[in-house]
Scaffold this active site. Structure first.
Site, short mmCIF file in Angstrom:
data_model
loop_
_atom_site.label_atom_id
_atom_site.label_comp_id
_atom_site.label_asym_id
_atom_site.label_seq_id
_atom_site.Cartn_x
_atom_site.Cartn_y
_atom_site.Cartn_z
N TYR A 164 -20.28 1.10 43.89
CA TYR A 164 -21.72 1.20 44.14
C TYR A 164 -22.38 -0.17 44.25
CZ TYR A 164 -26.69 2.08 43.40
OH TYR A 164 -28.05 2.11 43.55
N HIS A 194 -36.98 -3.76 49.59
CA HIS A 194 -37.52 -3.55 48.25
C HIS A 194 -38.70 -4.48 47.93
CE1 HIS A 194 -34.14 -1.00 47.90
NE2 HIS A 194 -34.06 -0.97 46.58
N ASN A 307 -31.90 -6.41 39.99
CA ASN A 307 -31.69 -5.24 39.13
C ASN A 307 -31.82 -5.62 37.66
OD1 ASN A 307 -29.12 -2.76 38.59
ND2 ASN A 307 -31.28 -2.48 38.87
N TYR A 395 -66.14 -2.83 4.89
CA TYR A 395 -64.70 -2.77 5.21
C TYR A 395 -64.27 -3.88 6.17
CZ TYR A 395 -64.41 1.94 3.17
OH TYR A 395 -64.42 3.02 2.34
N ARG A 398 -63.80 -6.66 3.60
CA ARG A 398 -62.96 -6.34 2.44
C ARG A 398 -61.56 -5.88 2.86
NH1 ARG A 398 -64.03 -1.32 -1.16
NH2 ARG A 398 -65.89 -1.23 0.12
N PHE A 442 -31.09 -1.18 32.87
CA PHE A 442 -32.28 -1.55 33.64
C PHE A 442 -33.51 -0.75 33.22
CE2 PHE A 442 -29.80 1.52 36.28
CZ PHE A 442 -30.60 2.63 36.04
N GLU A 527 -33.86 8.51 40.46
CA GLU A 527 -34.50 7.87 39.31
C GLU A 527 -35.57 8.84 38.81
OE1 GLU A 527 -35.84 4.38 41.29
OE2 GLU A 527 -33.80 3.76 41.78
#
Length: 660
Positions: A164, A194, A307, A395, A398, A442, A527
């Site tokens: 792959y 991409h 990647n 508060y 404190r 990834f 994905e």
């Protein structure tokens, strides 16, 4: 022979200059002539002589005198732009100085190196690399591992094994086998397709961090990149040649594919690139101006470059460092406000926090004691309310150890995630096993969850600070003039500064919604669960910036409150903090333009060398180092079991009576 890179209407042109006595006007005309030559209609001009223009530098946008000579006005290989009269800004021209690049006005090429092996880089190192403080080199061990993993890839290619991303397509196309003759084209196509991000480009500091972190991951020797290519990437980093990387487009699974692809695109000489020398220009010209060549991708190398979760992680490292810094300084600012509002130190007693032993809570209480302990740093302000009849504080004062301690703890907790995250590799080439394995490292779930958590924790620093600003500005709570200004009505003082703080806190509430609870299936359901970690990182940084700005407003307000208590003085370390603020912002005698004051105070919280923390730190560390005994003043509300009566107040502190 000198050569200049000239931008004309969206085109970048290389113009050689045989004679250094040629004028800037000649350079402009020659660039226009070359531009017209490349256009079928001469670019709409009848002749060069009819074109009216001016010329400016790409770096800094300074205008050049047309009568000056190129030898006197320009450096060799400098980048300039010809602006033709009547034109609007070229739509594809990127401003030469990206957002945040004002820091580069002081840029000096670093002389020191950080040696990367993929394992020893820290979040602080990465932030310093982003600031341009170091160059990068590989350790000999890293070089050997990179070579070994590349040998596995070369063997796969030679034997035409189906693996792959090396000999197949990607994602849904994983079953498509690619012939050896097109393996290089496969990698280039991957990077180009991409590179689909949108939005403003990352600042140079963040681009440097992203590039440095990618180098660090590749140095581990599990990606299959060649040493030759990795060395070219390092050369680009060391020359500060930074590709155009849009900030939006990653879903944080299968890596930060879009931003890392834009990073790789610039390295192969395509798209835009920036350097301190050139400003923005075509990547091939920027690389050439620095004596560098575009990378020619070998099989697997495009995938190796894109990647991973380096955008989430690099931005996350910045978030962790900034969150830790502002958490420390929030304690100092709160202590100053407590002094102005004449609060008590009894809420920071060691025994209280030993009963609930959270490390962050105890540390914050310790810092308050080190800054306010009047036996060791006498405070005239504290002395002035020795016999006050108040019982306890709100508060927001404190409970600082309990509230701000949580932010301090979360910054450290998140930092542990990123100490691991800077070393994470996805696509594994195990040289010792002679095997490649495609895993899931990834996926950005870890850093995404950590950053969502960090944003929620750090936001509380601003939420509690805004409430203290309200107390400082409200005369019924502070016993100070309304909005910390004289002649109220004629002057509005800090009225709208408080509104700004409230607006930022409200915006943070929306930003603190966790992005990592969302997921959208992508890549044809390959994905099918993603982390949305890129947005988690970007919004965490936005939350932190808002926190810094709110605390800057509180710092200004507290120092202004001091003015109304003069001639009384606070403790020594807090006077030093006051002096630091007054070195950049003068007291508020009457209304003036306030935004620059807020910006100046903000810089005091983010700059390393002249920060509020650096001023107060020596006193805090001395208190820690010398184990100074804790002073415990007697409270007027403390019951004596023997006499069942209230002790008289013998302390400068007012009492403390906890609610049930």
């Amino acid at each position: 022979m000198p050569r200049y890179t000239v931008h004309v209407r969206g085109e970048w042109l290389a113009v050689p200059c045989l004679n250094s006595t040629n004028t800037i006007e000649w350079l402009g005309k020659e660039a226009v002539r070359r531009y017209m030559k490349n256009k079928p209609d001469n670019g709409g001009f009848a002749s060069v002589e009819e074109v009216k223009f001016y010329i400016r530098r790409c770096k800094g946008l300074g205008l050049l005198d047309l009568d000056d000579t190129v030898g006197d006005a320009l450096e060799d290989n400098e980048f300039v732009e010809v602006v033709i009269e009547g034109d609007i800004m070229s739509p594809d021209f990127i401003p030469s100085q990206p957002e945040g690049v004002h820091l580069y006005s002081k840029y000096r090429e670093p002389e020191q190196y950080i040696s990367l092996d993929g394992n020893s880089l820290t979040t602080e190192d990465l932030v310093n690399l982003g600031k341009g403080l170091y160059k990068i080199k590989l350790t000999p061990e890293a070089e050997a591992k990179v070579k070994q993993s590349r040998e596995v890839i070369e063997r796969i290619v030679k034997e035409q094994t189906v693996v792959y991303g090396i000999t197949t397509g990607f994602g849904k196309f994983a079953r498509t086998v690619i012939p050896n003759s097109k393996l290089r084209e496969l990698q280039v196509n991957l990077v180009r397709s991409h590179s689909a991000g949108v939005g403003k480009p990352l600042t140079p500091e963040r681009s440097r961090m992203l590039l440095a972190l990618r180098i660090n991951v590749l140095a581990k020797g599990y990606s299959g990149i060649s040493l030759e290519t990795l060395e070219q990437v390092i050369e680009a980093f060391n020359a500060s040649c930074l590709p155009y990387i849009p900030e939006k487009g990653t879903v944080g699974a299968s890596g930060d594919l879009a931003p890392l692809s834009h990073l790789a695109l610039g390295l192969i000489g395509e798209g835009k690139m920036w350097s301190p020398k050139s400003g923005w220009a075509d990547a091939k010209y920027v690389l050439e101006a620095h004596g560098l060549k575009p990378i020619t991708l070998k099989p697997k190398e495009g995938l190796a470059l894109i990647n991973g979760t380096q955008m989430i992680t690099s931005l996350g490292c910045e978030a962790v460092e900034r969150a830790g810094a502002i958490a420390r300084q929030a304690d100092i600012i709160a202590a100053l406000t407590l002094e102005v509002l004449k609060g008590t130190t009894r809420a920071f007693d060691t025994d209280i926090h030993a009963v609930r032993p959270h490390r962050g809570q105890a540390e914050v209480a310790f810092r308050f004691r080190s800054l306010l302990d009047s036996d060791h740093h006498p405070s005239e302000i504290a002395e002035s309310h020795r016999f006050c009849d108040r019982v306890q504080d709100a508060y927001t004062m404190r409970c600082c150890p309990q509230r701000e301690g949580a932010g301090f703890h979360l910054a450290g907790f998140t930092g542990n995630f990123f100490c691991i995250g800077v070393k994470v590799v996805n696509w594994m080439v195990f040289a010792e096993r002679e095997e490649t394995i495609s895993g899931g490292n990834f996926h950005g779930e870890y850093p995404a969850k950590a950053l969502d958590y960090l944003a929620i924790g750090v936001h509380e620093l601003a939420a509690i600070s805004e409430r203290r600003i309200e107390r400082l500005c409200n005369p019924s709570l502070s016993e100070l003039p309304a909005f910390l200004v004289t002649e109220g009505g004629l002057n509005s003082g800090f009225m709208i500064a408080h509104c700004t703080a409230a607006a930022l806190v409200s915006e943070n509430k929306a930003l603190c919604h966790p992005s990592s609870v969302d997921s959208l299936s992508t890549s044809a359901a390959t994905e099918d669960h993603v982390s949305m970690g890129g947005w988690a990182a970007r919004k965490a940084l936005r939350v932190i910036e808002h926190v810094e700005q709110v605390l800057a407003i509180e710092l200004l307000a507290a120092c202004q409150g001091i003015e109304f208590l003069r001639p009384l003085r606070t403790t020594t370390p807090l006077e030093k903090v006051y002096d630091l603020v007054r070195s950049v912002v003068r007291p508020w005698m009457k209304d003036r333009f306030m935004a620059p004051d807020i910006e100046a105070a903000h810089r005091l919280l983010v700059e390393q060398k002249a920060s509020v923390w650096e001023v107060a730190k020596p006193y805090i560390e001395k208190y820690r180092r010398e184990h100074i005994p804790e002073s415990r003043p007697i409270s007027p509300t403390a019951f004596s079991l023997g006499s069942l009566r209230v002790n008289a107040d013998v302390s400068h502190d007012h009492g403390h009576q906890d609610e049930l």
